[in-house]
Design a protein around this motif. Structure first.
Motif, PDB file in Angstrom:
ATOM      1  N   ALA A  35      30.056 -37.420  18.469  1.00 11.84           N
ATOM      2  CA  ALA A  35      30.075 -36.998  17.064  1.00 11.84           C
ATOM      3  C   ALA A  35      31.464 -36.472  16.687  1.00 11.84           C
ATOM      4  O   ALA A  35      31.946 -36.687  15.574  1.00 11.84           O
ATOM      5  CB  ALA A  35      29.015 -35.927  16.814  1.00 11.84           C
ATOM      6  N   ALA A  36      32.104 -35.790  17.637  1.00 11.46           N
ATOM      7  CA  ALA A  36      33.443 -35.258  17.385  1.00 11.46           C
ATOM      8  C   ALA A  36      34.461 -36.383  17.207  1.00 11.46           C
ATOM      9  O   ALA A  36      35.372 -36.289  16.379  1.00 11.46           O
ATOM     10  CB  ALA A  36      33.865 -34.340  18.534  1.00 11.46           C
ATOM     11  N   ASP A 206      24.632 -54.298  19.741  1.00 11.16           N
ATOM     12  CA  ASP A 206      23.644 -53.230  19.612  1.00 11.16           C
ATOM     13  C   ASP A 206      23.660 -52.732  18.161  1.00 11.16           C
ATOM     14  O   ASP A 206      24.697 -52.291  17.668  1.00 11.16           O
ATOM     15  CB  ASP A 206      24.003 -52.094  20.559  1.00 11.16           C
ATOM     16  CG  ASP A 206      22.984 -50.966  20.571  1.00 11.16           C
ATOM     17  OD1 ASP A 206      22.173 -50.889  19.624  1.00 11.16           O
ATOM     18  OD2 ASP A 206      23.016 -50.156  21.504  1.00 11.16           O
ATOM     19  N   PRO A 207      22.522 -52.788  17.446  1.00  7.88           N
ATOM     20  CA  PRO A 207      22.463 -52.352  16.043  1.00  7.88           C
ATOM     21  C   PRO A 207      22.944 -50.917  15.839  1.00  7.88           C
ATOM     22  O   PRO A 207      23.533 -50.598  14.802  1.00  7.88           O
ATOM     23  CB  PRO A 207      20.980 -52.487  15.687  1.00  7.88           C
ATOM     24  CG  PRO A 207      20.475 -53.546  16.612  1.00  7.88           C
ATOM     25  CD  PRO A 207      21.228 -53.327  17.901  1.00  7.88           C
ATOM     26  N   ARG A 212      26.705 -47.147  13.508  1.00  9.03           N
ATOM     27  CA  ARG A 212      27.635 -46.036  13.693  1.00  9.03           C
ATOM     28  C   ARG A 212      29.017 -46.388  13.131  1.00  9.03           C
ATOM     29  O   ARG A 212      29.636 -45.579  12.431  1.00  9.03           O
ATOM     30  CB  ARG A 212      27.749 -45.698  15.179  1.00  9.03           C
ATOM     31  CG  ARG A 212      28.724 -44.573  15.472  1.00  9.03           C
ATOM     32  CD  ARG A 212      28.833 -44.323  16.956  1.00  9.03           C
ATOM     33  NE  ARG A 212      29.943 -43.426  17.253  1.00  9.03           N
ATOM     34  CZ  ARG A 212      30.393 -43.185  18.481  1.00  9.03           C
ATOM     35  NH1 ARG A 212      29.827 -43.767  19.505  1.00  9.03           N
ATOM     36  NH2 ARG A 212      31.403 -42.370  18.670  1.00  9.03           N
ATOM     37  N   GLU A 213      29.480 -47.598  13.412  1.00  8.74           N
ATOM     38  CA  GLU A 213      30.778 -48.036  12.906  1.00  8.74           C
ATOM     39  C   GLU A 213      30.762 -48.114  11.382  1.00  8.74           C
ATOM     40  O   GLU A 213      31.707 -47.703  10.708  1.00  8.74           O
ATOM     41  CB  GLU A 213      31.128 -49.402  13.501  1.00  8.74           C
ATOM     42  CG  GLU A 213      32.511 -49.918  13.138  1.00  8.74           C
ATOM     43  CD  GLU A 213      33.636 -49.122  13.741  1.00  8.74           C
ATOM     44  OE1 GLU A 213      34.785 -49.229  13.245  1.00  8.74           O
ATOM     45  OE2 GLU A 213      33.382 -48.360  14.713  1.00  8.74           O
ATOM     46  N   VAL A 235      34.172 -51.940   3.007  1.00 11.03           N
ATOM     47  CA  VAL A 235      33.408 -51.750   4.240  1.00 11.03           C
ATOM     48  C   VAL A 235      33.023 -53.091   4.861  1.00 11.03           C
ATOM     49  O   VAL A 235      33.146 -53.289   6.076  1.00 11.03           O
ATOM     50  CB  VAL A 235      32.147 -50.896   3.979  1.00 11.03           C
ATOM     51  CG1 VAL A 235      31.224 -50.904   5.206  1.00 11.03           C
ATOM     52  CG2 VAL A 235      32.546 -49.463   3.622  1.00 11.03           C
ATOM     53  N   GLU A 236      32.568 -54.027   4.043  1.00  8.45           N
ATOM     54  CA  GLU A 236      32.165 -55.339   4.568  1.00  8.45           C
ATOM     55  C   GLU A 236      33.352 -56.053   5.200  1.00  8.45           C
ATOM     56  O   GLU A 236      33.220 -56.721   6.230  1.00  8.45           O
ATOM     57  CB  GLU A 236      31.556 -56.192   3.456  1.00  8.45           C
ATOM     58  CG  GLU A 236      30.189 -55.713   2.996  1.00  8.45           C
ATOM     59  CD  GLU A 236      29.229 -55.490   4.149  1.00  8.45           C
ATOM     60  OE1 GLU A 236      29.116 -56.403   5.007  1.00  8.45           O
ATOM     61  OE2 GLU A 236      28.606 -54.413   4.222  1.00  8.45           O
ATOM     62  N   GLY A 237      34.511 -55.924   4.585  1.00  8.61           N
ATOM     63  CA  GLY A 237      35.710 -56.546   5.142  1.00  8.61           C
ATOM     64  C   GLY A 237      36.080 -55.933   6.479  1.00  8.61           C
ATOM     65  O   GLY A 237      36.457 -56.642   7.421  1.00  8.61           O
ATOM     66  N   ARG A 238      35.946 -54.616   6.573  1.00 10.49           N
ATOM     67  CA  ARG A 238      36.286 -53.932   7.827  1.00 10.49           C
ATOM     68  C   ARG A 238      35.254 -54.181   8.915  1.00 10.49           C
ATOM     69  O   ARG A 238      35.599 -54.199  10.100  1.00 10.49           O
ATOM     70  CB  ARG A 238      36.446 -52.432   7.563  1.00 10.49           C
ATOM     71  CG  ARG A 238      37.690 -52.119   6.728  1.00 10.49           C
ATOM     72  CD  ARG A 238      37.779 -50.654   6.341  1.00 10.49           C
ATOM     73  NE  ARG A 238      38.942 -50.412   5.483  1.00 10.49           N
ATOM     74  CZ  ARG A 238      39.220 -49.233   4.944  1.00 10.49           C
ATOM     75  NH1 ARG A 238      38.412 -48.196   5.165  1.00 10.49           N
ATOM     76  NH2 ARG A 238      40.293 -49.090   4.186  1.00 10.49           N
ATOM     77  N   ILE A 239      33.993 -54.386   8.529  1.00  8.73           N
ATOM     78  CA  ILE A 239      32.961 -54.728   9.504  1.00  8.73           C
ATOM     79  C   ILE A 239      33.248 -56.103  10.107  1.00  8.73           C
ATOM     80  O   ILE A 239      33.098 -56.323  11.315  1.00  8.73           O
ATOM     81  CB  ILE A 239      31.555 -54.704   8.865  1.00  8.73           C
ATOM     82  CG1 ILE A 239      31.063 -53.262   8.730  1.00  8.73           C
ATOM     83  CG2 ILE A 239      30.551 -55.520   9.689  1.00  8.73           C
ATOM     84  CD1 ILE A 239      30.734 -52.573  10.052  1.00  8.73           C
TER      85      ILE A 239
END
Length: 307
Positions: A35-36, A206-207, A212-213, A235-239
């Protein structure tokens, strides 16, 4: 939760962030390292995508291949001196051969008969511990086969044929030219050793890793102050970029940066007139994920001198 110096050190090694930033991140997340890491990334203080494992165990990875079937094992030892021992290497190679004849599980391999001693592999390992004077164990094993085609392999940092610190198996499914499929399979296995992808393709990820990403990327994009519709596109572009970084088929091929691994497969398929696909891959690195207590060698020597 009390934040210790060791926790701060671990987070700093994983992220490269400053000491105080790491301490604040741990305090904000009740000492949770993962988490950190995410907290630091959201604040733009770390570029780490995941917690890096501290590899501490020694030993060897071995592969044994027979056409369209192969096995891979890892046997750990306490020191690298043992990994360079001829007797240990002979034992590891023998266990890998047994793995190829078994169902690939550690239990079945340990119960099989060793070609070194005529006893079970489990007993042979126990005897070796007494003879070599160092603890060792068969940590993990796996098998890979294809219905038609080949299983290609690669061993990195090899100390002897098929023995080293990193081992890779790649299932290459095809009815085409075996020699050419094997050649590309070996190159892809080398690519995997260098890039260590998390999965074959986006669908195999892994979903929870993807989610998380995505959450981290959403927070980063929102921090830019852009409207929601723009944030969504960002976000979609970075995914998609994330997929290109961590999935084998989408990665840029190390051997030929002009194509992806998927592109290299398509190119060979056209060349030999038969579809070539990767069914699966296996990556073993000695000690991966095992932590060993770090010692201060200088302090040990000083203590020994004092008696």
């Amino acid at each position: 939760m009390a934040i210790t110096a060791a926790m701060v050190k671990e987070l700093r090694q994983s992220t490269g962030a400053g000491m105080m930033d790491c301490k604040n991140a741990l305090q904000e997340n009740d000492g949770d390292i993962d988490a950190a890491i995410d907290w630091l990334r959201k604040k733009g203080l770390s570029k780490a995508a995941k917690k890096s494992s501290r590899v501490a165990a020694e030993g060897l990875v071995a592969v044994s291949v027979d056409g369209n079937e192969a096995a891979i094992i890892e046997i750990n030892s306490e020191t690298d001196f043992v990994a360079r021992n001829d007797q240990f290497q002979h034992l590891v190679r023998d266990v890998a051969s047994n793995a190829l004849k078994s169902d690939g599980s550690v239990a079945s391999i340990l119960a099989s008969t060793s070609g070194v001693s005529g006893k079970s592999v489990e007993t042979t390992l126990t005897d070796a511990v007494a003879k070599i004077g160092e603890n060792m164990n068969l940590r993990r094993a796996a098998k890979l086969s294809v219905s038609q085609g080949v299983v290609a392999s690669y061993v990195h940092n090899s100390v002897a044929p098929n023995l080293g610190k990193i081992g890779v198996l790649v299932g290459m499914e095809s009815a085409g030219d075996v020699e050419k499929i094997t050649a590309l399979g070996k190159q892809i296995a080398m690519h995997i050793a260098a890039s260590n992808p998390l999965a074959l393709g986006p669908d195999e990820l892994d979903p929870t890793v993807v989610e998380r990403e995505r959450n981290v990327l959403i927070d980063q994009a929102k921090a830019s102050g852009k409207p929601d519709n723009v944030v969504e596109k960002m976000v979609e572009g970075r995914i998609r970029k994330f997929y290109e970084e961590v999935t084998l088929l989408k990665q840029t091929f190390v051997i030929d940066p002009d194509v992806t691994v998927e592109g290299a497969l398509e190119r060979l398929s056209k060349e030999i007139g038969s579809a070539v696909k990767i069914s699966a891959f296996i990556f073993f690195k000695v000690g991966d994920g095992i932590e060993k207590e770090e010692s201060d060698f200088a302090a040990e020597v000083a203590a020994a001198v004092k008696g």
